[in-house]
Scaffold this motif. Structure first.
Motif, PDB file in Angstrom:
ATOM      1  N   GLU A   1      71.145  49.839  48.673  1.00 60.96           N
ATOM      2  CA  GLU A   1      72.136  50.319  47.705  1.00 60.96           C
ATOM      3  C   GLU A   1      72.427  51.804  47.921  1.00 60.96           C
ATOM      4  O   GLU A   1      73.592  52.231  47.875  1.00 60.96           O
ATOM      5  N   ALA A   2      71.363  52.576  48.181  1.00 63.61           N
ATOM      6  CA  ALA A   2      71.553  54.008  48.407  1.00 63.61           C
ATOM      7  C   ALA A   2      72.379  54.251  49.658  1.00 63.61           C
ATOM      8  O   ALA A   2      73.283  55.098  49.680  1.00 63.61           O
ATOM      9  N   ALA A   3      72.084  53.501  50.727  1.00 64.12           N
ATOM     10  CA  ALA A   3      72.843  53.674  51.963  1.00 64.12           C
ATOM     11  C   ALA A   3      74.304  53.281  51.771  1.00 64.12           C
ATOM     12  O   ALA A   3      75.215  53.940  52.298  1.00 64.12           O
ATOM     13  N   THR A   4      74.541  52.222  51.010  1.00 65.33           N
ATOM     14  CA  THR A   4      75.916  51.801  50.737  1.00 65.33           C
ATOM     15  C   THR A   4      76.682  52.880  49.982  1.00 65.33           C
ATOM     16  O   THR A   4      77.880  53.093  50.215  1.00 65.33           O
ATOM     17  N   ALA A   5      75.979  53.581  49.087  1.00 63.57           N
ATOM     18  CA  ALA A   5      76.621  54.654  48.321  1.00 63.57           C
ATOM     19  C   ALA A   5      76.871  55.906  49.155  1.00 63.57           C
ATOM     20  O   ALA A   5      77.580  56.806  48.714  1.00 63.57           O
ATOM     21  N   GLY A   6      76.271  55.983  50.355  1.00 68.26           N
ATOM     22  CA  GLY A   6      76.499  57.121  51.233  1.00 68.26           C
ATOM     23  C   GLY A   6      75.287  57.979  51.481  1.00 68.26           C
ATOM     24  O   GLY A   6      75.359  58.948  52.259  1.00 68.26           O
ATOM     25  N   ALA A   7      74.150  57.688  50.842  1.00 65.42           N
ATOM     26  CA  ALA A   7      72.932  58.467  51.079  1.00 65.42           C
ATOM     27  C   ALA A   7      72.441  58.232  52.503  1.00 65.42           C
ATOM     28  O   ALA A   7      72.534  57.123  53.038  1.00 65.42           O
ATOM     29  N   ARG A   8      71.895  59.287  53.095  1.00 64.82           N
ATOM     30  CA  ARG A   8      71.423  59.185  54.478  1.00 64.82           C
ATOM     31  C   ARG A   8      69.918  59.324  54.611  1.00 64.82           C
ATOM     32  O   ARG A   8      69.377  59.198  55.710  1.00 64.82           O
ATOM     33  N   ALA A   9      69.223  59.623  53.503  1.00 58.75           N
ATOM     34  CA  ALA A   9      67.779  59.776  53.558  1.00 58.75           C
ATOM     35  C   ALA A   9      67.178  59.394  52.218  1.00 58.75           C
ATOM     36  O   ALA A   9      67.841  59.467  51.179  1.00 58.75           O
ATOM     37  N   ALA A  10      65.907  58.972  52.261  1.00 59.02           N
ATOM     38  CA  ALA A  10      65.203  58.594  51.040  1.00 59.02           C
ATOM     39  C   ALA A  10      63.763  59.062  51.126  1.00 59.02           C
ATOM     40  O   ALA A  10      63.142  59.021  52.197  1.00 59.02           O
ATOM     41  N   LEU A  11      63.250  59.488  49.982  1.00 60.30           N
ATOM     42  CA  LEU A  11      61.850  59.871  49.846  1.00 60.30           C
ATOM     43  C   LEU A  11      61.186  58.893  48.889  1.00 60.30           C
ATOM     44  O   LEU A  11      61.591  58.786  47.724  1.00 60.30           O
ATOM     45  N   LEU A  12      60.189  58.167  49.382  1.00 57.73           N
ATOM     46  CA  LEU A  12      59.464  57.202  48.566  1.00 57.73           C
ATOM     47  C   LEU A  12      58.084  57.765  48.264  1.00 57.73           C
ATOM     48  O   LEU A  12      57.216  57.826  49.142  1.00 57.73           O
ATOM     49  N   HIS A  13      57.892  58.194  47.017  1.00 54.65           N
ATOM     50  CA  HIS A  13      56.613  58.766  46.617  1.00 54.65           C
ATOM     51  C   HIS A  13      55.575  57.673  46.433  1.00 54.65           C
ATOM     52  O   HIS A  13      55.865  56.480  46.507  1.00 54.65           O
ATOM     53  N   SER A  14      54.351  58.104  46.164  1.00 48.91           N
ATOM     54  CA  SER A  14      53.272  57.153  45.895  1.00 48.91           C
ATOM     55  C   SER A  14      53.621  56.342  44.655  1.00 48.91           C
ATOM     56  O   SER A  14      53.857  56.898  43.589  1.00 48.91           O
ATOM     57  N   GLY A  15      53.665  55.066  44.812  1.00 53.05           N
ATOM     58  CA  GLY A  15      53.889  54.185  43.675  1.00 53.05           C
ATOM     59  C   GLY A  15      52.667  53.332  43.436  1.00 53.05           C
ATOM     60  O   GLY A  15      51.591  53.583  43.966  1.00 53.05           O
ATOM     61  N   ARG A  16      52.813  52.327  42.612  1.00 50.44           N
ATOM     62  CA  ARG A  16      51.700  51.431  42.374  1.00 50.44           C
ATOM     63  C   ARG A  16      51.448  50.588  43.625  1.00 50.44           C
ATOM     64  O   ARG A  16      52.363  49.970  44.155  1.00 50.44           O
ATOM     65  N   PRO A  17      50.196  50.535  44.115  1.00 51.95           N
ATOM     66  CA  PRO A  17      49.927  49.791  45.345  1.00 51.95           C
ATOM     67  C   PRO A  17      50.128  48.297  45.156  1.00 51.95           C
ATOM     68  O   PRO A  17      50.019  47.761  44.051  1.00 51.95           O
ATOM     69  N   ALA A  18      50.434  47.618  46.263  1.00 51.39           N
ATOM     70  CA  ALA A  18      50.577  46.163  46.223  1.00 51.39           C
ATOM     71  C   ALA A  18      49.245  45.524  45.849  1.00 51.39           C
ATOM     72  O   ALA A  18      48.170  46.055  46.132  1.00 51.39           O
ATOM     73  N   ALA A  19      49.323  44.371  45.217  1.00 50.53           N
ATOM     74  CA  ALA A  19      48.112  43.710  44.725  1.00 50.53           C
ATOM     75  C   ALA A  19      47.218  43.252  45.864  1.00 50.53           C
ATOM     76  O   ALA A  19      45.991  43.260  45.753  1.00 50.53           O
ATOM     77  N   THR A  20      47.797  42.846  46.992  1.00 51.56           N
ATOM     78  CA  THR A  20      47.011  42.351  48.122  1.00 51.56           C
ATOM     79  C   THR A  20      47.502  43.000  49.413  1.00 51.56           C
ATOM     80  O   THR A  20      48.617  43.544  49.472  1.00 51.56           O
ATOM     81  N   ASP A  21      46.674  42.913  50.454  1.00 48.94           N
ATOM     82  CA  ASP A  21      47.068  43.438  51.764  1.00 48.94           C
ATOM     83  C   ASP A  21      48.299  42.702  52.279  1.00 48.94           C
ATOM     84  O   ASP A  21      49.172  43.306  52.920  1.00 48.94           O
ATOM     85  N   ALA A  22      48.361  41.414  52.028  1.00 43.26           N
ATOM     86  CA  ALA A  22      49.506  40.631  52.493  1.00 43.26           C
ATOM     87  C   ALA A  22      50.792  41.107  51.821  1.00 43.26           C
ATOM     88  O   ALA A  22      51.845  41.217  52.470  1.00 43.26           O
ATOM     89  N   GLN A  23      50.722  41.391  50.519  1.00 44.45           N
ATOM     90  CA  GLN A  23      51.900  41.894  49.820  1.00 44.45           C
ATOM     91  C   GLN A  23      52.299  43.267  50.347  1.00 44.45           C
ATOM     92  O   GLN A  23      53.484  43.566  50.505  1.00 44.45           O
ATOM     93  N   HIS A  24      51.295  44.088  50.612  1.00 43.70           N
ATOM     94  CA  HIS A  24      51.583  45.428  51.158  1.00 43.70           C
ATOM     95  C   HIS A  24      52.291  45.312  52.504  1.00 43.70           C
ATOM     96  O   HIS A  24      53.285  46.009  52.753  1.00 43.70           O
ATOM     97  N   ALA A  25      51.785  44.437  53.374  1.00 42.81           N
ATOM     98  CA  ALA A  25      52.407  44.248  54.688  1.00 42.81           C
ATOM     99  C   ALA A  25      53.828  43.719  54.550  1.00 42.81           C
ATOM    100  O   ALA A  25      54.738  44.141  55.281  1.00 42.81           O
ATOM    101  N   ALA A  26      54.038  42.811  53.604  1.00 45.50           N
ATOM    102  CA  ALA A  26      55.375  42.255  53.393  1.00 45.50           C
ATOM    103  C   ALA A  26      56.341  43.330  52.911  1.00 45.50           C
ATOM    104  O   ALA A  26      57.507  43.374  53.341  1.00 45.50           O
ATOM    105  N   GLU A  27      55.876  44.200  52.015  1.00 45.11           N
ATOM    106  CA  GLU A  27      56.734  45.278  51.524  1.00 45.11           C
ATOM    107  C   GLU A  27      57.092  46.249  52.658  1.00 45.11           C
ATOM    108  O   GLU A  27      58.233  46.723  52.748  1.00 45.11           O
ATOM    109  N   ARG A  28      56.129  46.547  53.530  1.00 41.06           N
ATOM    110  CA  ARG A  28      56.409  47.428  54.674  1.00 41.06           C
ATOM    111  C   ARG A  28      57.451  46.806  55.602  1.00 41.06           C
ATOM    112  O   ARG A  28      58.343  47.494  56.096  1.00 41.06           O
TER     113      ARG A  28
END
Length: 662
Positions: free
Chosen positions: A87-114
């Motif tokens: 959505e940000a890229a569609t609006a014209g943004a060219r960069a994003a900063l993703l701060h520390s958020g809540r970690p994924a519940a499992t390693d598999a979920q973390h890998a899927a999010e990456r």
């Protein structure tokens, strides 16, 4: 325009979820970004408040402000983050900063999010710092994209700080501020799904405002790319690197490889955060010209502390060359007769002539940097002011001791004069070594001549037998014992006659449960051994080599850095000594010589066997041959565990292990 300018030099910034689930962190982040002079767009899909300039969507905020943000900042990470990037890229943004958020519940979920984030980056071209990034600060732009309290107070300066995790980034930024060092850029890259340490270094290589880089490495995903970025940067900007033992760097072997790779690329290595601050403080203010072994001129005013400082420098292999006769003659007219005038120069207690002494020492042709070591105290001479007004012919470092109040004032005076000021002998030693190591590294890189190897692809797979591996090494110029492959006792006796005793008999069949290797002097001894061997076993008989010390050399494929060449003690002493020198392949001839110089146990190894020396050119040829093999991506490992040093200094490979990927 550099691809990361939209990240580190945005014209407008948008914050997603200003009052979302990570309330305190998001509030702190929004407060820090309030100092940014450009447009700041605030988005909160759950609790929009247009009257307070908080909008439900990025599109609404863009419409309200009439501007498109270059950078989008978010504290939230999770399954929906990839869609937010699109959505940000569609609006014209060219960069994003993703701060520390809540970690994924499992390693598999973390890998899927990456994977989802990586897909969004690939599809849209948006550059992403994070997830798990601590943010960044660009004081000159009044841009603090990080939630740490007090980060907006960090002043602008010439040093860039590149780290991985959250706390380290801010701890080092504040430690540099305490040392009087301002930041050009401070950034914590986080998980590096897109922007990594290497990307930031490449960005800094095009920034004329950066005079030194502090690099703190906790994990290495693409080590070769990081080393290449350091090598590219050090030609114009010094890099001080701290590789920590814990984290994603792995165990001791990976930690050693990472340190060796960064040193080979030209970085100055330090062992802890305090040394990192001291080294970058010096290199952020001055830099020596490239020299293989820079000369340090030392002027002291107190004999006892000065002697201890001198020993500290020599323990770090800092070169204190004697001053030429002309310089000593000039010092005769400035110093009392009992004082030392060679190097170090003992100028006695602070006196009005000290600036003249410093200038004469700096003018000596063997001196590349001049160091003044003194203690502050009551004196008729304003020592800091006098040193600040000195006009030395070389860079100057002041190493001071004294009351804290006096030290703070001295640092302020010397900072204005551009003179690095060390508040202790330990800090002074680190500063001097950093300047010297940086100059020597650049001289080495300038002289290095690396020719990419052109050896044809190898027609092997899996484990290659020792005889074949040795024949391959021989084609590359590695000396190996003459040998014969034997399929039966008759061939073994014939090989014994052709080679002449004594010989060494080895088993070649990889499936044989017990490896055989025995030295034989007669046909009778050969018959005894053959009688105990299973029929049909393939044997290798080689001419025996005179006894002597052994080294171990190898090339192995590191998962992060690619082919790595190692040199260390061989034979039974290898594990006990643990003395290993490492370099990334390909190698220059200079690299091979420095590997040999780094072996602190070499004299011990040679002395134990009464061997006078080693033919350096032959050993360097072996290292270059292994580096050549490493160019074949199918070579997983090639090791010579026993490289025998002969009485005449030549070397010969007694064994060889070659493993190929299938």
């Amino acid at each position: 325009m550099h691809p990361l300018d939209s990240l580190f030099a945005p014209r407008a910034v948008a914050v997603l979820g200003v009052r979302g689930t990570d309330g305190e962190r998001e509030a702190a982040l929004t407060a820090a970004l309030a100092s940014f002079p450009g447009p700041l767009l605030k988005i909160d899909a759950d609790r929009p408040d247009p009257e307070r300039d908080v909008h439900a969507t990025l599109a609404n905020a863009v419409e309200a402000h009439g501007t498109v943000p270059d950078l989008v900042v978010s504290c939230a990470t999770g399954p929906s983050t990839a869609d937010a990037l699109r959505e940000a890229a569609t609006a014209g943004a060219r960069a994003a900063l993703l701060h520390s958020g809540r970690p994924a519940a499992t390693d598999a979920q973390h890998a899927a999010e990456r994977r989802a984030l990586a897909d969004a980056v690939r599809e849209t071209g948006i550059r992403v710092l994070g997830p798990g990034a601590s943010g960044f600060v660009v004081p000159s732009l009044r841009l603090a994209a990080g939630p740490a309290p007090g980060i907006t107070a960090v002043e602008a300066g010439p040093v860039a700080l590149v780290t991985g995790d959250d706390g380290t980034h801010y701890a080092l930024a504040f430690a540099l501020a305490e040392a009087g060092v301002g930041l050009r850029l401070g950034v914590g890259v986080g998980d590096g799904v897109d922007v990594t340490h290497a990307d930031v270094l490449r960005h800094l290589a095009e920034d004329d405002g950066v005079r030194a880089v502090a690099l703190h490495v906790e994990s290495v995903a693409s080590g070769r790319r990081l080393a290449d970025a350091v090598r590219r940067l050090v030609g114009r900007t010094p890099v001080v690197a701290l590789v920590v033992r814990s984290g994603g760097v792995g165990g001791p072997a990976s930690w050693r490889v990472a340190r060796a790779a960064l040193r080979q690329a030209g970085a100055v290595l330090v062992d802890d955060e305090r040394d990192l601050v001291d080294a970058v403080t010096a290199l952020g203010r001055t830099r020596l010209p490239p020299r293989p072994r820079p000369g340090v001129g030392l002027v002291t005013t107190h004999a006892g502390p000065g002697l201890l400082f001198t020993e500290n420098l020599r323990a770090q292999d800092v070169h204190l060359p004697p001053l030429v006769k002309c310089t000593a003659g000039l010092l005769d007219g400035l110093l009392p007769a009992p004082t030392g005038q060679r190097n170090p120069v003992d100028a006695g207690h602070p006196l009005p002539a000290l600036p003249d002494v410093v200038e004469r020492v700096s003018e000596d042709p063997s001196i590349d940097v001049t160091v003044v070591h003194t203690l502050l105290g009551p004196t008729a001479t304003d020592l800091p002011a006098a040193l600040g007004e000195t006009r030395p012919a070389t860079p100057l470092i002041a190493v001071l001791g004294g009351p804290p109040k006096e030290l703070r004032r001295a640092r302020e005076v010397l900072d204005r004069a551009g003179v690095p000021c060390a508040p202790s002998a330990a800090a002074g030693t680190t500063m001097v070594r950093a300047l010297v190591d940086d100059a020597a590294a650049r001289a080495r890189l300038a002289a290095a001549d690396i020719t990419p190897p052109t050896f044809p692809p190898l027609p092997f797979s899996g484990a290659v037998d020792e005889h074949t591996a040795k024949r391959l090494l021989a084609q590359l110029g590695v000396p190996v014992p003459e040998g014969r492959v034997c399929a039966d006792p008759a061939e073994a006796h014939r090989a014994f006659d052709e080679l002449g005793g004594p010989v060494v008999l080895k088993s070649l069949d990889a499936g044989y449960p017990h490896r055989i290797e025995v030295r034989l002097r007669t046909h009778e001894e050969l018959d005894i051994v053959l009688a105990g061997i299973l029929p049909g076993l393939t044997l290798l008989i080689e001419r025996a080599v005179p006894d002597g010390p052994e080294l171990a050399v190898a090339v192995r494929r590191d998962p992060a850095f690619g082919p790595v060449v190692s040199l260390g003690a061989g034979g039974p002493a290898a594990a006990a000594l643990g003395d290993v020198s490492l370099r990334l392949a390909p190698l220059s001839v200079i690299d091979t010589h420095t590997m040999l110089d780094e072996l602190v146990t070499l004299d011990l190894i040679l002395g134990a066997h009464d061997v006078a020396g080693i033919d350096r050119s032959h050993l360097c040829g072996v290292l270059l041959a292994l580096a050549c093999l490493g160019a074949d991506e199918r070579v997983a490992e090639c090791e010579i565990g026993s490289l025998r040093i002969l009485p005449d200094g030549d070397v010969v490979a007694l064994d060889a292990v070659l493993l190929m990927t299938d």
